[in-house]
Design an enzyme around this catalytic site. Sequence first.
Site, PDB file in Angstrom:
ATOM      1  N   TYR A 172      -3.158  -4.479   2.775  1.00 21.87           N
ATOM      2  CA  TYR A 172      -3.788  -5.464   2.010  1.00 21.87           C
ATOM      3  C   TYR A 172      -3.433  -5.133   0.329  1.00 21.87           C
ATOM      4  CZ  TYR A 172      -7.822  -8.445   0.570  1.00 21.87           C
ATOM      5  OH  TYR A 172      -8.932  -9.076   0.176  1.00 21.87           O
ATOM      6  N   TYR A 182     -13.623  -4.175  -1.757  1.00 22.15           N
ATOM      7  CA  TYR A 182     -12.867  -3.200  -0.653  1.00 22.15           C
ATOM      8  C   TYR A 182     -12.853  -1.764  -1.363  1.00 22.15           C
ATOM      9  CZ  TYR A 182      -8.981  -2.994   2.404  1.00 22.15           C
ATOM     10  OH  TYR A 182      -8.090  -2.761   3.299  1.00 22.15           O
TER      11      TYR A 182
END
Length: 286
Positions: A172, A182
């Site tokens: 990612y 995140y």
Amino acid sequence: KGKRAFIAGVADDNGYGWAIAKSLAAAGAEILVGTWVPALNIFETSLRRGKFDESRVLPGGSLMEITKVYPLDAVYDNREDVPEDVKANKRYAGSSNWTVKEVAESVKEDFGSIDVLVHSLANGPEVTKPLLETSRKGYLAAISASSYSYVSLLKHFLPIMKPGGSSISLTYIASEKIIPGYGGGMSSAKAALESDTRVLAFEAGRKHKVRVNTISAGPLRSRAAKAIGFIDMMIDYSLANAPLQKELSADEVGNTAAFLASPLASAITGAVIYVDNGLNAMGVGV
Ligand code: NAD
């Protein structure tokens, strides 16, 4: 003769692992999956009861067959590493041979070899916490489950991978650009995974002629992503800002994995391939 693929990290029909399995099956591959031990029971039951039948339909109309489901916990390399409390845990005690080494041995015993290895798993217990609030334990757990798990899988499966084989993981963009939300060391874990992709491409390429690539995927509403808590916002952000203004479908990532696993990609290794509607190329939001 068709290829054989082992896909680690399939526990329902919503994630990238499932979509990759489907694309590989559509291309004629035999499918083996590794399912996280705590999720094994519900996954096998749902599979058996036909709960996934609609999403098993392949482009030709036939249903994807999963030849075998292996229980797997990729944070343990071998039996000796498993702590007593995990051994005693009801869900874990109910199945056996789920450490990485044991799964590779079982696959070797059952099938002899594989052509394609897919790592589609991640876990960061503190993913909802900013990095500055992440504990050492949480950070190391994220790295263990999301990065070293790949080193370990490849290390143990490489001896049974055919020359010309292909190994693929999922990463990612938070590894290289700031994605607030995140957290928990997951951005660090993805940075390690991408760096390891290059080093492993060298080592596996020289030693076994196996290619190693990672797909940097855009946002998908999977079970894991819902647990992070910001997935709808990321999907909206991508829709608003990416060069291609459409929702990303898991099949688009699956099809890329099938390409990377095929001879069409015979010179591609050590690469981070973006499958994100082009969002990675934007410098500012619009
Ligand atoms: P998912 O929930 O379908 O897949 C994650 C899987 O990991 C689950 O099946 C879970 O059971 C398994 N798992 C967790 N810990 C494990 C362990 N110790 N051993 C074995 N299995 C374990 O979600 P997903 O989003 O499809 O995730 C697949 C991969 O895609 C992950 O690497 C994720 O980081 C990556 N990815 C996801 C997105 C997204 O938006 N969903 C974006 C980019 C990359």
